[in-house]
Every structure is written in C-alpha cells, then in structure tokens.
Design an enzyme around this catalytic site. Sequence first.
Site, PDB file in Angstrom:
ATOM      1  N   LEU A 170       0.853  -1.177   0.000  1.00 10.98           N
ATOM      2  CA  LEU A 170       0.000   0.000   0.000  1.00 10.98           C
ATOM      3  C   LEU A 170       0.892   1.232   0.000  1.00 10.98           C
ATOM      4  CD1 LEU A 170      -2.596  -1.277   2.619  1.00 10.98           C
ATOM      5  CD2 LEU A 170      -2.713  -1.427   0.124  1.00 10.98           C
ATOM      6  N   PRO A 172       3.276   4.001   0.625  1.00 11.08           N
ATOM      7  CA  PRO A 172       4.084   4.309   1.808  1.00 11.08           C
ATOM      8  C   PRO A 172       3.950   5.764   2.196  1.00 11.08           C
ATOM      9  CG  PRO A 172       5.485   4.273  -0.123  1.00 11.08           C
ATOM     10  CD  PRO A 172       4.102   3.879  -0.596  1.00 11.08           C
ATOM     11  N   GLY A 173       4.211   6.023   3.459  1.00  8.34           N
ATOM     12  CA  GLY A 173       4.306   7.391   3.941  1.00  8.34           C
ATOM     13  C   GLY A 173       5.681   7.599   4.521  1.00  8.34           C
ATOM     14  N   SER A 174       5.984   8.816   4.906  1.00  4.58           N
ATOM     15  CA  SER A 174       7.323   9.081   5.407  1.00  4.58           C
ATOM     16  C   SER A 174       7.517   8.532   6.811  1.00  4.58           C
ATOM     17  CB  SER A 174       7.609  10.582   5.388  1.00  4.58           C
ATOM     18  OG  SER A 174       6.738  11.264   6.242  1.00  4.58           O
ATOM     19  N   GLU A 175       6.461   7.978   7.416  1.00  5.92           N
ATOM     20  CA  GLU A 175       6.639   7.284   8.691  1.00  5.92           C
ATOM     21  C   GLU A 175       6.942   5.815   8.498  1.00  5.92           C
ATOM     22  OE1 GLU A 175       3.469   7.829  11.408  1.00  5.92           O
ATOM     23  OE2 GLU A 175       3.888   9.944  11.727  1.00  5.92           O
ATOM     24  N   GLY A 176       6.776   5.277   7.304  1.00  6.31           N
ATOM     25  CA  GLY A 176       7.080   3.877   7.106  1.00  6.31           C
ATOM     26  C   GLY A 176       6.290   3.248   5.977  1.00  6.31           C
ATOM     27  N   ARG A 177       6.380   1.934   5.917  1.00  9.22           N
ATOM     28  CA  ARG A 177       5.770   1.134   4.868  1.00  9.22           C
ATOM     29  C   ARG A 177       4.498   0.466   5.376  1.00  9.22           C
ATOM     30  NH1 ARG A 177       8.257   2.347  -0.014  1.00  9.22           N
ATOM     31  NH2 ARG A 177      10.250   3.266   0.617  1.00  9.22           N
ATOM     32  N   ASP A 279      -7.881  13.975  12.903  1.00 11.86           N
ATOM     33  CA  ASP A 279      -7.833  13.707  11.463  1.00 11.86           C
ATOM     34  C   ASP A 279      -9.000  12.819  11.039  1.00 11.86           C
ATOM     35  OD1 ASP A 279      -6.842  14.051   8.934  1.00 11.86           O
ATOM     36  OD2 ASP A 279      -5.410  12.400   9.056  1.00 11.86           O
TER      37      ASP A 279
END
Length: 467
Positions: A170, A172-177, A279
């Site tokens: 899915l 990824p974001g800058s916090e992880g995979r 959020d």
Amino acid sequence: MERAAERLARQRARGLWRSRFACCVAAEPSGSRLGQSVRGAAAAPARCAAEGSADLYLAVNNEGPEVAPPARTGPPDADGIEGGAAVAGNEQGGVAAGNERRAATGDEKESASGGENESESESESESESESGADDGDWDDDDDAGPAGGVTREEAEGAARALNFRIIRRLTPGSEGRVFEATGPAPAQEHVVLKIGASASTLAEAMLLRTLDHANVVKLKAVLFHGELVCAVLARYREDLHTHLWKIDRPMALPTALQVTRAVLQGLAYLHSRRIAHRDVKTENVFLNGPGDVCLGDFGAAHGPVTEPRYYGLAGTLETNSPELLARARYDCRTDVWSAGVVAYEMLAYPRALFDSPAGPQGEDAEASGPPTILGDRDCARQLLRVIRRLAVHAEEFPPSPTDRLTRNFKRHAATGREPHSPYRCLAVLRLPCDADRLLHQMLTFDFRARPTAAELLEHPVFGAASG
C-alpha cells in the site's frame, strides 16, 4: 460541480484508487521527550507523527512500552458493504504523494506521512507474489527509496522475518511502509502491517493498546525486527472514501446516519479519555458493513486535551475545523466539525463541502510529482473558503476579540445571511428537519457553541434511525 465531475472522470479513466483526500499535517513538537523513551525500547529515531504525540505517548505509557501484546480479534466480515481490504490505521499526520486533498502545516518542523492506496479485489491480491504485490498506480521508482527511515526491501525483509506473507504493498508514507499481509501459520489471518523506524509508529501503536471500543480500530500486536517497529492491525473491507467512490452516489440517509452515529460513538469514547483524533475524514473511517464501523489512523492524535488551548496543527486541510485552521485555541470538539464534513460527503457525494485552495496551476490541476507541505497561507485560504461557503455571520465568530479566529478573520464575515440561521449550502441536500439540524450542529462555526460527540448521540434523529 462540472469541474468536480470532470476530475472524477479523469481519475476513473486513469484507474486511480488513491484517495483524493489522503494528505494531512504533521508537525514535530519542540522539546519532545518521545525520542528518549522510544530509543530505550526500539532504538527508533525520535520523530513524531503530529504535534503533541510525545505528550500522548508519555501520558498513557508512564512505565514504558510493552511489546507484542496478546492478539486481539478484529471485527468479523459483514455483509452490506463490499470491497477489498482497507488499512485500519494507516499513517496520516503527514502528506501522501500524488493525492489531491492537501496538507497544512505551520512554522514547526514537518514530519510527513502518507495514506494508503485503496485496495484492489481479494482475488487479484491473492495471486500476487510474496515479495511484492501489485502497487496499483504507485511508481516503483518512487517507492524504492526510504520512507520513515526504511526502504521497501528492508520493510519486506522484516515482514518475512516475522513470518508474514505480503499480499500487497500500500502507498508508503514518510513514517514507514504499509502492507496487506497474512500472518504466521496456522491461522494465517489477513492483517495490515505498518513497518517503520519512526518513533511515532511506536507511539501510535502504544496509544492503540490502551483503547478498547467497537468503533476504534483494534491493534493486534507490536513487533520488532532490529530497529524496525511493526504494528499489526485489523484488516477491514474498505474505507468510507473507497465505498463512496465505488457506489458513485450519495448514501441513503439511514445508512449515512448509521455510519455517523458509529463515528460519534468512537469520538465520544476518545474524548472521554481526553484524546482528540484530529484527522477524522472518510479515508480514516473503516467499514466491514454499515453496522461495523471504526475510526483508524491515530498518527495525528493528541492527548490529554483538558481545556481549550492551541495544541498544534494537525489533520487534513479540507476537513480541519475553523479554529484549527486559524491556529487558535481548540478542544476535542474539533473532531465533531470534521465528522460533520464526513457526514456531508456521505449525503452529497461526489460534491465536497469545502474544496482545497487552488494550487499553482488552478483548482483543476491534477496532483502529480512529490508531495507538497502547505503552510499558514494555505490554511488561511481554506478558512476563507469555509467562511464564504457557509456565509458565516460576524456574530457567529468567537466573542473574544483576542481569539485568533476572530482577530484575523472576522473582517471577512458575510453580511447576506442572518446569524445562526441555516446554511444555504446545506439546503440542497433537502434533509428531514432532524437530520438537517444534526448537520448544522456539527458544523457550528464557533466550537464553544458546538455540541460534544456525547451530546450529539442524544439527538432524536438517531432514535428515529434505529427505530
């Protein structure tokens, strides 16, 4: 409407499943103590998903984190809403690449993270390989680099080492995979994995360990592989945004009220524990059916929220409350506003209540390229859109002249609408009186006059809906 329809047609022509609204804010608090606490547990870098995460982590984990808690059974599949898997708790509190709903942030340091690609059908996903499933429209070249301090190969290696079989990657974001996966034998349960080297990944997981409510996503376990944190979360059929995209029409009022009540029940539980989600949006509402709904993604959550004050900027531009956009004082009722925007979207789809500010190339510009962190001017433009869309009267602003919302934006108040009268833009929904009143209460401009989630659950419309 024509522009929105054209945009939707372009998205469908391109086969986009990625949410339009998956971007949100993340700001690192100054003087955070979270890093020191987490390094002792997992040697993870000290980065926070959203401003205030450190206080929240320390408030609920005074004795330090425990790892690998007992597995908790996720909600069973239910009929009524069909679809593939959804990530129950994908990192927000940051910016997802390539999405249209954009983020806002202030002067603090940004710590971006992203939302997930919407899921494909289960039959397609099960045919994919262990090492890397179909990425949909995600660019493999972009996906290969670090996200949250971990590369795709490192995250997939950690998943395999922990005996998970990856079904699908899915976004990824800058916090992880983030992955959809099956767990170890013999159960081989379908789950969602969030893998990162970020302190905020662990902080969010530790928060979820303290929560137990039918309308809040269940955390199954927190695992470690070297310096990587792996949160194991329940897998849901789809998120609300995906469901609306698939049915391509407004929800029936009874179904929308059922989902709204579930969201308010989850918020009432969180707020009773002095936690603000910050959020709430369609991407973070997960469903197995209209009667099986939960809130996910606590990357932007903050606590304890004990009184109205400025707790930092977090959330998503289009669903943020006026007080948060103004960087004024707020409390847990900021979530009620966001839930009202979600309710409107269910009842008016594909229309949006508040479009995002026009980008450099205009409102119709397709989102492309790397993610963009938005600043104070973007928040101000969005707030002006709210004021103009609702035609907010000067008497509906907070009474204190020192309130940032009043001081900086009251001069933009509308004059063509009576104070505290119905919003004209909601009249097009032609709702019954009780439902119309509920939506107006949730979208009360001054949060001090906005009901709490617990108060809204006593609204007569819910008694009528369940009767």
